[in-house]
Scaffold this motif. Structure first.
Motif, PDB file in Angstrom:
ATOM      1  N   GLU B 334     -24.244  80.962   3.852  1.00  0.00           N
ATOM      2  CA  GLU B 334     -25.277  81.732   3.158  1.00  0.00           C
ATOM      3  C   GLU B 334     -25.035  83.231   3.314  1.00  0.00           C
ATOM      4  N   LYS B 335     -24.665  83.648   4.509  1.00  0.00           N
ATOM      5  CA  LYS B 335     -24.389  85.065   4.735  1.00  0.00           C
ATOM      6  C   LYS B 335     -23.147  85.519   3.964  1.00  0.00           C
ATOM      7  N   PHE B 338     -23.999  86.062   0.382  1.00  0.00           N
ATOM      8  CA  PHE B 338     -24.691  87.348   0.196  1.00  0.00           C
ATOM      9  C   PHE B 338     -23.674  88.493   0.174  1.00  0.00           C
ATOM     10  N   LEU B 339     -22.709  88.439   1.059  1.00  0.00           N
ATOM     11  CA  LEU B 339     -21.692  89.506   1.105  1.00  0.00           C
ATOM     12  C   LEU B 339     -20.767  89.448  -0.105  1.00  0.00           C
ATOM     13  N   ASN B 340     -20.486  88.256  -0.593  1.00  0.00           N
ATOM     14  CA  ASN B 340     -19.459  88.104  -1.638  1.00  0.00           C
ATOM     15  C   ASN B 340     -19.967  88.495  -3.022  1.00  0.00           C
ATOM     16  N   THR B 341     -21.110  87.960  -3.422  1.00  0.00           N
ATOM     17  CA  THR B 341     -21.609  88.257  -4.769  1.00  0.00           C
ATOM     18  C   THR B 341     -23.118  88.520  -4.772  1.00  0.00           C
ATOM     19  N   LEU B 342     -23.681  88.785  -3.603  1.00  0.00           N
ATOM     20  CA  LEU B 342     -25.098  89.113  -3.454  1.00  0.00           C
ATOM     21  C   LEU B 342     -25.990  87.923  -3.770  1.00  0.00           C
ATOM     22  N   SER B 343     -26.046  87.528  -5.058  1.00  0.00           N
ATOM     23  CA  SER B 343     -26.845  86.352  -5.392  1.00  0.00           C
ATOM     24  C   SER B 343     -26.245  85.718  -6.629  1.00  0.00           C
TER      25      SER B 343
END
Lengths: 469, 469
Positions: B334-335, B338-343
């Protein structure tokens, strides 16, 4: 545990977790038997057991239905995340936790980084999407990296209209600016490298650096003119920096517009050292002045500027379509895009391309800008009125966030926690530094219509600051 | 160069690159003057120069328009990429090049990895999206990682209906299965680690390994029963493997369905060693048999199976919505999301959730499966009829691709190049190995309706194989 007991326990678990809601039908006895390779009688026994426990009920000629009272969904039931801050700041965790409190608690969205979605022309864009989806099949093959050719042309045209000649061949369409920034950083630097950033830094930059296992070097940044080019020159003279990441236009959180002379100076300095610059230009369309701001890209003659942008702040966040102009790194960024998410979804690219070609993007933007510019002044005035003397506010030249330096050294996380009790969120300054600076600052969003509730929330915040001082 | 000459050159360049098309209007003289901070007379001189060169023309009361003959778009004008293969296989480059030839040359799509998009219920899903977009603003805040709660519930329900009890808390919505696979791999292993894969391997797995700078270890794989669990056991006894990546159901390219006993054995072996398994289950809904296949996840009691899937093969590829069931690694995945494409974009998640809840996914799937099962037999029969004696074909149990081992050791890249001259693409076996195995095999797509052209293409391919043998 017997087979029927284990099936019953499983179903009960799914009801408890909110996968099955009150009134929803269970798979039929025959289906459950087939799919789980259990006998009809085992499934019947399990369902009878659940019936006797009051979890489900049978309805004649219809099957079995969940009877239990509705459980709140497991997500919504999560307790508000604890927002303590360890000595080693994990910026991404802090940011995600903060964003979640906005989502889950319906608080006044002063802490939100996103523009009010009600201002987006979502219905118009959706109409284009719908027309395409109804008229022809769309294949992933049409939109492989670098992206849909129609959209790429529209993006290049827009730059041209603003006076920046962009080679369409360097445009790569991405999943929001977030992916663009990640791919650009990955293309120019390696784990362990040092990346120079502004201070305060927009946390998306810190996330990208964290994701790649790189180090952020925070460079002094003027509240009105942006990153200190002379300070950066001194740094570059003595240490190796792999890349510089900046937001020259309407920086989040400070809102400044770097003067063109400074931008030229920065581009020249980096060209001299052969260091790539990644610029995040997601707010460029949201200027308050007379004309569209110039990105660093304007002065980039060596392909060293990697320019990242998106439609998510200016047009719609429903699809999260962003892009990179990756200069001499275009081939590398394109390949990383392919590896990272294969391709950017087709239909949204086509719909936005159609909107840009046929609809009123400029008209929409004029209206939005006018509202933001007005509320920037209202928000600043209200903060200065309600907050204790000594409070300082930024003077945003575009975008929709205000930066507030709290008087009396009040810790923004303490304010955050107290405000949350009143249903109000703020963006704590802690999010904007990897080394724990800016802990006495908050960021406020003014993209939403100004109401009595906004004013009440600011009054409450002012009172809380005074209490904490 | 004078200012007006440089402006003229820039506009001419944008026309040549296809940013401005024939008949399109240039920015007005006033706009261009304001935006570029040039005098009116400079812009007028530039436009006059372009007019005299025949690039643009003025139309009374309307402005200046591009006159030049339409240039083909720069993307479409790209020459077909050279498809030579260096000794060190760069799988992602080869795959992207191959996919591009399908796109750019309008060739018969035998080489495509994607299902025929005409079979997707795109219009129905778009109708849900449209209804949402018209009815309410959608905020990014509603769909932060792990994803939209309604969609997550629908995904969990679907697993439940197939007999797999999934905790919704371990579901993370992603940009296609590609992002899911990337994030899962990043969560369980580090650069330099060894990852055991099937052989042939679906290249998306190799891409993920390549992206992270890991090493692929190709394990013998049975054409009918999947990865050789005994061989893997021997490997694990002597060397460190950080994770195993497999496609137990309808593997691309072999199409096998791993028997349940084998799957259980594999899960037990990995649990014994504490090694995580990443399973790619994008084809699970496309089974030809009586019931939905079981994923490895079914037997995972320790949260060591990271299960990746997507709607892009079964429902629609317009939005590229995938997900991971990340077991004990859910928080980490999940983290990373978030770092890769935000949402993951909101509107597509909501639209698919509504479709799943209210529409006919199962009806759609029954129809698609029937067609694929039938064409699997037709394609196999046609290949055996038209290709030289000694050709061997797979027996796919689901999905929509056939694996063909060419007789006489014909090199698939040579066949690929010759076929392309006839407007036919195939998936060269070279894509399915990082060490250059399977060079005498090709993958053929049979998801498209069977036509005379399909049969002609197969006849041509057969003739080319005979010529190359």
């Amino acid at each position: 545990m017997k087979l029927y007991e284990s099936l019953a326990a499983e179903v009960e678990g799914q009801v408890a977790r909110g996968v099955l809601l009150e009134g929803e039908r269970l798979p039929s006895v025959r289906q459950a038997s087939q799919r789980r390779k259990l006998s009809i009688s085992t499934v019947l026994r399990a369902y009878s057991l659940l019936e006797s426990r009051g979890v489900i009920e049978s309805r004649p000629q219809s099957g079995f239905f969940v009877r239990a009272r509705p459980r709140v969904s497991p997500r919504a039931a999560e307790p508000a995340p604890a927002l303590t801050l360890s000595s080693e700041v994990d910026v991404s965790r802090l940011v995600l936790s903060t964003l979640r409190t906005i989502r889950t608690q319906g608080a006044a969205p002063l802490g939100s980084p996103y523009p009010d979605p009600a201002a987006f022309p979502a219905a118009r864009i959706s109409r284009y999407a719908n027309a395409i989806a109804r008229s022809r099949p769309v294949s992933v093959l049409d939109d492989l990296p670098p992206g849909n050719p129609q959209l790429i042309r529209q993006i290049a045209r827009r730059y041209m209209e603003h006076g920046v000649a962009v080679d369409p061949a360097e445009i790569i369409v991405t999943v929001g600016a977030t992916e663009a920034i990640n791919l650009c950083l990955q293309a120019v630097a390696r784990p362990g490298d040092t990346i120079a950033v502004e201070s305060p830094t927009f946390y998306a930059m810190l996330h990208a650096i964290e994701r790649m296992g790189m180090r952020a070097l925070e460079v002094p940044t003027n509240r009105r003119t942006g990153i200190d080019v002379d300070a950066l020159r001194t740094i570059l003279a003595s240490q190796r920096v792999a890349a510089v990441m900046v937001m020259p236009n309407f920086q989040n959180p400070l809102g400044f517009l770097m003067p063109d002379g400074r931008k030229r100076e920065l581009v020249a300095l980096l060209a001299e050292h052969g260091i790539p610059a990644i610029e995040n230009c997601v707010y460029d369309e949201l200027y308050y002045g007379d004309s569209h701001p110039c990105p660093l890209k304007t002065w980039d003659t060596r392909g060293l500027v990697l320019h990242c942008a998106s439609f998510s702040k200016s047009l719609t966040s429903n699809y999260r379509i962003g892009w990179a102009l990756a200069g001499r790194y275009a081939a590398q960024v394109e390949k990383l895009k392919f590896l990272n998410t294969l391709s950017t979804p087709s239909l949204p690219q086509l719909a936005i391309a159609d909107y840009l070609q046929h609809d009123g993007f400029d008209r929409h933007l004029r209206q939005v800008r006018k509202g933001y510019a007005q509320r920037a002044r209202m928000m600043a005035a209200a903060v200065l009125r309600f907050f204790p003397a000594g409070t300082r506010v930024s003077e945003p030249q575009g975008g929709y966030v205000l930066w507030v330096e709290l008087a009396g050294g009040v810790d923004a996380m303490r304010l955050y926690a107290r405000a949350l009790e009143h249903g109000i969120t703020v963006g704590p300054g802690h999010m904007f530094s990897a080394r724990g600076s800016w802990t006495h600052c908050i960021r406020l969003n003014y993209s939403y219509p100004w109401t009595q509730a906004t004013e009440d929330a600011l009054r409450t915040l002012g009172r809380l600051v005074a209490e904490l001082a």
